[in-house]
Write an enzyme that holds these catalytic residues in place. Structure first.
Site, short mmCIF file in Angstrom:
data_model
loop_
_atom_site.label_atom_id
_atom_site.label_comp_id
_atom_site.label_asym_id
_atom_site.label_seq_id
_atom_site.Cartn_x
_atom_site.Cartn_y
_atom_site.Cartn_z
N HIS A 56 27.76 -19.82 5.48
CA HIS A 56 27.58 -20.86 6.49
C HIS A 56 26.99 -22.09 5.82
CE1 HIS A 56 23.54 -18.75 6.75
NE2 HIS A 56 23.18 -19.99 6.55
P1 TYD Z 1 22.41 -14.79 9.70
O1 TYD Z 1 22.18 -16.27 9.71
O2 TYD Z 1 23.75 -14.32 10.18
O3 TYD Z 1 22.10 -14.20 8.27
P2 TYD Z 1 22.87 -14.48 6.89
O4 TYD Z 1 23.53 -15.80 7.02
O5 TYD Z 1 21.83 -14.48 5.85
O6 TYD Z 1 23.83 -13.38 6.65
O7 TYD Z 1 21.26 -14.15 10.59
C1 TYD Z 1 21.27 -12.78 10.94
C2 TYD Z 1 20.64 -12.63 12.32
O8 TYD Z 1 19.27 -13.06 12.29
C3 TYD Z 1 21.31 -13.48 13.39
O9 TYD Z 1 21.40 -12.68 14.54
C4 TYD Z 1 20.36 -14.62 13.64
C5 TYD Z 1 19.01 -14.03 13.28
N1 TYD Z 1 18.05 -15.02 12.77
C6 TYD Z 1 16.99 -15.42 13.57
O10 TYD Z 1 16.83 -14.97 14.71
N2 TYD Z 1 16.08 -16.32 13.06
C7 TYD Z 1 16.22 -16.84 11.82
O11 TYD Z 1 15.37 -17.65 11.39
C8 TYD Z 1 17.35 -16.43 11.01
C9 TYD Z 1 17.54 -16.99 9.62
C10 TYD Z 1 18.23 -15.52 11.52
#
Ligand code: TYD
Length: 139
Positions: A56
């Site tokens: 992302h």
């Molecule tokens: P995600 O952004 O998909 O992780 P990555 O990009 O590292 O694979 O986040 C995973 C889950 O965590 C998603 O449901 C959103 C949640 N999340 C929060 O609630 N707060 C945060 O600060 C972050 C970074 C993620």
């Protein structure tokens, strides 16, 4: 907002306090270490071998990504160029400026990816679709 390239992102050497007897300590302090203040810290851990994270971009968020333990690779993409950084030192951090796509991969066993972020969690700051990211870069 200024559009940054992958060449605007660098690995920052963090303050390291070494003691032969007691080990090491690294400090990140608002107003001293980084050009942004840290509003949120989160960390990735127990990432299964072969699994990727990220995929992302953030429209406005700045981040410092640290391999607090173990190692992994961060690949940044500005829509034109890609640049990969192998992180494996807890006293180094990759300063990721806003508007760049990132992929995190090759997590070692026991790796901990600690992220210091310039803002709270805002769902609307994310771009999760690569085509949408390319359009954002051209806008
Ligand atoms: P995600 O952004 O998909 O992780 P990555 O990009 O590292 O694979 O986040 C995973 C889950 O965590 C998603 O449901 C959103 C949640 N999340 C929060 O609630 N707060 C945060 O600060 C972050 C970074 C993620």
């Amino acid at each position: 907002m200024e559009k940054y390239s992958v060449f605007d992102c660098t690995v920052v050497e963090l303050d390291k306090h070494h003691s032969d007897r007691k080990g090491n300590l690294t400090v990140v302090e608002n107003g001293v270490t980084l050009p942004f203040d840290v509003k949120r810290v989160y960390y990735l851990y127990d990432v299964p071998g072969g699994e990727n994270r990220g995929s992302h971009a953030h429209k406005e968020l700045s981040q410092l990504i640290i391999a607090a333990s173990g190692s992994f690779t961060v690949t940044l993409d500005d829509g034109k160029c890609k640049r990969s950084f192998f992180l494996n030192r807890p006293y180094q951090g990759l300063y990721v400026k806003p508007g760049l796509w990132r992929d995190l991969e090759d997590f070692s066993s026991g790796a901990v990816c600690m992220v210091l972020a310039s803002d709270v969690y805002l769902k609307e700051d994310y771009i999760r679709d690569y085509q949408e990211f390319l359009e954002f870069r051209q806008s």
